[in-house]
Design an enzyme around this catalytic site. Structure first.
Site, PDB file in Angstrom:
ATOM      1  N   LEU A 154       0.834  -1.211   0.000  1.00  0.00           N
ATOM      2  CA  LEU A 154       0.000   0.000   0.000  1.00  0.00           C
ATOM      3  C   LEU A 154       0.867   1.259   0.000  1.00  0.00           C
ATOM      4  O   LEU A 154       0.789   2.094   0.894  1.00  0.00           O
ATOM      5  CB  LEU A 154      -0.983  -0.002   1.181  1.00  0.00           C
ATOM      6  CG  LEU A 154      -2.016  -1.130   1.177  1.00  0.00           C
ATOM      7  CD1 LEU A 154      -2.944  -1.040   2.379  1.00  0.00           C
ATOM      8  CD2 LEU A 154      -2.849  -1.117  -0.111  1.00  0.00           C
ATOM      9  N   ASP A 156       5.538  -5.645   2.503  1.00  0.00           N
ATOM     10  CA  ASP A 156       6.510  -5.058   1.571  1.00  0.00           C
ATOM     11  C   ASP A 156       7.338  -6.216   1.004  1.00  0.00           C
ATOM     12  O   ASP A 156       7.934  -6.981   1.771  1.00  0.00           O
ATOM     13  CB  ASP A 156       7.389  -4.071   2.358  1.00  0.00           C
ATOM     14  CG  ASP A 156       8.341  -3.308   1.454  1.00  0.00           C
ATOM     15  OD1 ASP A 156       8.814  -3.882   0.442  1.00  0.00           O
ATOM     16  OD2 ASP A 156       8.628  -2.142   1.773  1.00  0.00           O
ATOM     17  N   THR A 185       7.945  -5.175 -18.700  1.00  0.00           N
ATOM     18  CA  THR A 185       7.434  -4.085 -19.539  1.00  0.00           C
ATOM     19  C   THR A 185       8.193  -3.997 -20.858  1.00  0.00           C
ATOM     20  O   THR A 185       9.368  -4.363 -20.925  1.00  0.00           O
ATOM     21  CB  THR A 185       7.569  -2.751 -18.768  1.00  0.00           C
ATOM     22  OG1 THR A 185       7.349  -1.666 -19.669  1.00  0.00           O
ATOM     23  CG2 THR A 185       8.961  -2.570 -18.164  1.00  0.00           C
ATOM     24  N   ASP A 186       7.517  -3.440 -21.867  1.00  0.00           N
ATOM     25  CA  ASP A 186       8.200  -3.231 -23.154  1.00  0.00           C
ATOM     26  C   ASP A 186       9.307  -2.170 -23.028  1.00  0.00           C
ATOM     27  O   ASP A 186      10.151  -2.046 -23.915  1.00  0.00           O
ATOM     28  CB  ASP A 186       7.203  -2.845 -24.256  1.00  0.00           C
ATOM     29  CG  ASP A 186       6.432  -1.554 -24.000  1.00  0.00           C
ATOM     30  OD1 ASP A 186       6.610  -0.944 -22.927  1.00  0.00           O
ATOM     31  OD2 ASP A 186       5.641  -1.160 -24.881  1.00  0.00           O
ATOM     32  N   GLU A 187       9.280  -1.392 -21.926  1.00  0.00           N
ATOM     33  CA  GLU A 187      10.290  -0.335 -21.778  1.00  0.00           C
ATOM     34  C   GLU A 187      11.704  -0.883 -21.627  1.00  0.00           C
ATOM     35  O   GLU A 187      12.673  -0.139 -21.774  1.00  0.00           O
ATOM     36  CB  GLU A 187       9.945   0.581 -20.594  1.00  0.00           C
ATOM     37  CG  GLU A 187       8.644   1.297 -20.799  1.00  0.00           C
ATOM     38  CD  GLU A 187       8.482   2.568 -19.967  1.00  0.00           C
ATOM     39  OE1 GLU A 187       9.456   3.057 -19.392  1.00  0.00           O
ATOM     40  OE2 GLU A 187       7.345   3.049 -19.904  1.00  0.00           O
ATOM     41  N   TYR A 189      13.532   3.749 -14.076  1.00  0.00           N
ATOM     42  CA  TYR A 189      12.454   2.757 -13.980  1.00  0.00           C
ATOM     43  C   TYR A 189      12.726   1.567 -14.899  1.00  0.00           C
ATOM     44  O   TYR A 189      12.736   0.413 -14.469  1.00  0.00           O
ATOM     45  CB  TYR A 189      11.098   3.390 -14.337  1.00  0.00           C
ATOM     46  CG  TYR A 189      10.027   2.366 -14.688  1.00  0.00           C
ATOM     47  CD1 TYR A 189       9.492   1.536 -13.715  1.00  0.00           C
ATOM     48  CD2 TYR A 189       9.583   2.201 -16.006  1.00  0.00           C
ATOM     49  CE1 TYR A 189       8.529   0.574 -14.032  1.00  0.00           C
ATOM     50  CE2 TYR A 189       8.626   1.252 -16.334  1.00  0.00           C
ATOM     51  CZ  TYR A 189       8.101   0.441 -15.343  1.00  0.00           C
ATOM     52  OH  TYR A 189       7.162  -0.512 -15.664  1.00  0.00           O
ATOM     53  N   LYS A 249      13.528  -2.468 -14.080  1.00  0.00           N
ATOM     54  CA  LYS A 249      12.720  -3.595 -14.567  1.00  0.00           C
ATOM     55  C   LYS A 249      13.587  -4.560 -15.387  1.00  0.00           C
ATOM     56  O   LYS A 249      13.436  -5.775 -15.290  1.00  0.00           O
ATOM     57  CB  LYS A 249      11.552  -3.083 -15.419  1.00  0.00           C
ATOM     58  CG  LYS A 249      10.505  -2.286 -14.673  1.00  0.00           C
ATOM     59  CD  LYS A 249       9.713  -3.088 -13.654  1.00  0.00           C
ATOM     60  CE  LYS A 249       8.775  -4.087 -14.263  1.00  0.00           C
ATOM     61  NZ  LYS A 249       7.952  -4.779 -13.204  1.00  0.00           N
ATOM     62  N   LYS A 259      -0.757   8.861 -14.429  1.00  0.00           N
ATOM     63  CA  LYS A 259      -0.421   8.355 -15.760  1.00  0.00           C
ATOM     64  C   LYS A 259      -1.241   9.079 -16.839  1.00  0.00           C
ATOM     65  O   LYS A 259      -2.306   9.622 -16.563  1.00  0.00           O
ATOM     66  CB  LYS A 259      -0.670   6.838 -15.826  1.00  0.00           C
ATOM     67  CG  LYS A 259       0.040   6.041 -14.731  1.00  0.00           C
ATOM     68  CD  LYS A 259       1.520   5.909 -14.974  1.00  0.00           C
ATOM     69  CE  LYS A 259       2.326   5.347 -13.813  1.00  0.00           C
ATOM     70  NZ  LYS A 259       1.889   4.124 -13.196  1.00  0.00           N
ATOM     71  N   LEU A 260      -0.728   9.067 -18.072  1.00  0.00           N
ATOM     72  CA  LEU A 260      -1.277   9.921 -19.138  1.00  0.00           C
ATOM     73  C   LEU A 260      -2.814   9.919 -19.242  1.00  0.00           C
ATOM     74  O   LEU A 260      -3.444  10.975 -19.137  1.00  0.00           O
ATOM     75  CB  LEU A 260      -0.670   9.546 -20.496  1.00  0.00           C
ATOM     76  CG  LEU A 260      -1.204  10.379 -21.666  1.00  0.00           C
ATOM     77  CD1 LEU A 260      -0.606  11.779 -21.687  1.00  0.00           C
ATOM     78  CD2 LEU A 260      -0.938   9.691 -23.007  1.00  0.00           C
ATOM     79  N   TYR A 296       3.814  16.583 -22.875  1.00  0.00           N
ATOM     80  CA  TYR A 296       5.272  16.734 -22.838  1.00  0.00           C
ATOM     81  C   TYR A 296       5.832  16.945 -24.250  1.00  0.00           C
ATOM     82  O   TYR A 296       5.461  16.213 -25.191  1.00  0.00           O
ATOM     83  CB  TYR A 296       5.953  15.486 -22.264  1.00  0.00           C
ATOM     84  CG  TYR A 296       5.628  15.124 -20.828  1.00  0.00           C
ATOM     85  CD1 TYR A 296       4.952  16.003 -19.969  1.00  0.00           C
ATOM     86  CD2 TYR A 296       6.005  13.884 -20.310  1.00  0.00           C
ATOM     87  CE1 TYR A 296       4.669  15.646 -18.651  1.00  0.00           C
ATOM     88  CE2 TYR A 296       5.737  13.525 -19.001  1.00  0.00           C
ATOM     89  CZ  TYR A 296       5.055  14.412 -18.175  1.00  0.00           C
ATOM     90  OH  TYR A 296       4.782  14.035 -16.877  1.00  0.00           O
ATOM     91  N   ARG A 300       2.967   5.518 -28.136  1.00  0.00           N
ATOM     92  CA  ARG A 300       2.836   4.355 -27.261  1.00  0.00           C
ATOM     93  C   ARG A 300       1.851   3.376 -27.904  1.00  0.00           C
ATOM     94  O   ARG A 300       1.000   3.775 -28.697  1.00  0.00           O
ATOM     95  CB  ARG A 300       2.318   4.770 -25.865  1.00  0.00           C
ATOM     96  CG  ARG A 300       3.245   5.751 -25.105  1.00  0.00           C
ATOM     97  CD  ARG A 300       4.529   5.057 -24.705  1.00  0.00           C
ATOM     98  NE  ARG A 300       5.444   5.867 -23.917  1.00  0.00           N
ATOM     99  CZ  ARG A 300       6.481   6.545 -24.443  1.00  0.00           C
ATOM    100  NH1 ARG A 300       6.699   6.548 -25.734  1.00  0.00           N
ATOM    101  NH2 ARG A 300       7.324   7.212 -23.656  1.00  0.00           N
TER     102      ARG A 300
END
Ligand code: NAD
Ligand code: DAU
Length: 338
Positions: A35, A59, A125-127, A153, A157, A192-193, A210, A217
């Site tokens: 949380l 955690d 993630t694809d990032e 980030y 990942k 987020k966007l 931005y 995306r």
């Protein structure tokens, strides 16, 4: 069958909890979540009424707590959504990203090893692939595209992914990894966007795009991501990576213009660009489609309509967030942005 879902009080994890409760009426789901600012028990309020669902505040970097929960509950499958997930926050404060996203993953995998968990799934993630040029629409990320990260980030990942592959090979951990494109849908945190723009439109605030808004995306409705993970944990091959994408490329400007059209108002404000801003993400999902038969079901226009309706119908969910500590974040992130 007992499934541990970490990060289930967040956006995708929360949607996954509901998806699994609905799709597998004989499964027990235990949600592990610290949380953080992004976790919200209100997201799980309906699940908490279900006797097959348990919530534990934990955690994932707290190894002792993690091990003792595994000892008590003995899960069959662990799906790890828990993460610090926002690129802009990782630029301001990378350290917590390294701690949660890398060391948290390690603690979970060590517990899986110790307690003989049958499948560990890492939600990536694809990032991790970095970005693609805007003028080469023929290029897509495949599972063999080299990792080349841009933000703290995505670096955290990617590090976690490498650790998962190492645990799989060295210790024989039965693990899989999925790398998905941008999700959208209900319970998406307002930073987020898409939710940020919907909420700003509803509140009559400017819409901060931005740079020049040309970054692209690949958008996927969140339930389609959940169905892909469900397939992978049951039918995916150990040690494999699966890309998941919507085949739905849109520039940020196109997204914001669509939301303005859908809600009938809104004023764009171009603001300072994100540092290291990735230009374009585009996923090739051929592997999961051909090997596991995954089919995304929600058309983009329908998904956006459902998402906008959800934010209109669930005003108190996001009002509770944007009226709290989030106000300070928004001021810091946007007021000095110009
Ligand atoms: P989110 O930020 O909405 O939710 C993250 C959740 O993890 C929150 O409930 C938070 O409380 C919990 N959490 C954070 N640190 C924790 C810790 N140390 N211990 C336990 N719980 C902790 O994130 P999201 O958008 O739902 O993303 C979920 C996962 O999917 C992440 O791993 C992210 O990298 C990945 N992903 C997201 C997208 C996307 O478009 N949102 C796309 C691809 C992959
Ligand atoms: O691709 C998957 C990734 O998608 C996930 O791994 C991340 O956890 C998730 O946050 C998301 O990352 P992005 O950086 O793509 O998402 P975000 O919503 O932050 O931004 C989407 C695009 O919109 C990006 O090009 C930056 C831009 N943007 C974002 C915000 C918040 C704006 O122009 N204005 C904004 O106010």
């Amino acid at each position: 069958m007992k499934i541990f879902v970490t990060g289930g009080a967040g956006f995708i994890g929360g949607n996954f909890v509901y998806y699994m409760l609905k799709t597998h009426p004989d499964y027990d789901i235990v949600c592990l979540d610290a949380l953080t600012y992004a976790g919200n028990l209100e997201t799980l309020s309906d699940a908490l009424e279900n006797p097959r669902f348990t919530f534990v505040k934990i955690d994932i970097t707290d190894r002792q707590a993690v091990f003792s929960l595994f000892d008590k509950e003995r899960p069959d499958i662990v799906v790890n959504f828990a993460a610090e997930s926002h690129v802009d926050r990782s630029i301001l404060n990378p350290e917590i990203f390294l701690k949660t996203n890398i060391l948290g993953t390690q603690a979970l995998m060590d517990a899986c090893k110790e307690y003989g968990v049958k499948r560990y799934h890492q939600v990536s993630t694809d990032e991790v692939y970095g970005d693609l040029p805007l003028d080469r629409p023929d290029l897509l990320f495949t599972e063999t595209t080299p990792i080349l990260t841009s933000s703290p980030y995505s670096a955290s990942k990617a590090s976690a992914d490498l650790l998962v592959q190492a645990y799989c090979r060295t210790y024989g951990l039965p693990a899989t990894i999925s790398r998905c494109s941008n999700n959208y849908g209900p319970y998406h945190f307002p930073e987020k966007l898409i939710p940020l723009m919907i909420i700003n439109i509803l509140k009559g605030k400017p819409l901060p795009v931005y740079g020049d808004g040309k970054n692209v995306r690949d958008w996927l409705y969140v339930e389609d991501h959940c169905s892909a993970i469900d397939l992978i944990i049951h039918n995916g091959s150990i040690g494999e990576i699966y890309n998941i994408g919507g085949n739905n490329e849109r520039s940020n400007l196109q997204i914001v213009e669509l939301l303005i059209k859908t809600l009938g108002k809104g004023e764009i404000k171009f603001v300072r660009d994100r540092a290291g801003h990735d230009l374009r993400y585009a996923i090739d999902s051929t592997k999961i489609k051909t090997q596991l038969g995954w089919v995304p079901e929600t058309r983009f226009e329908d998904g956006i309509r459902k998402t906008v309706d959800w934010y209109l119908d669930n005003r108190s969910w996001w009002e509770n967030i944007v009226s709290g500590e989030y106000t300070n974040y928004y001021r810091k992130m946007y007021e000095e942005r110009g």
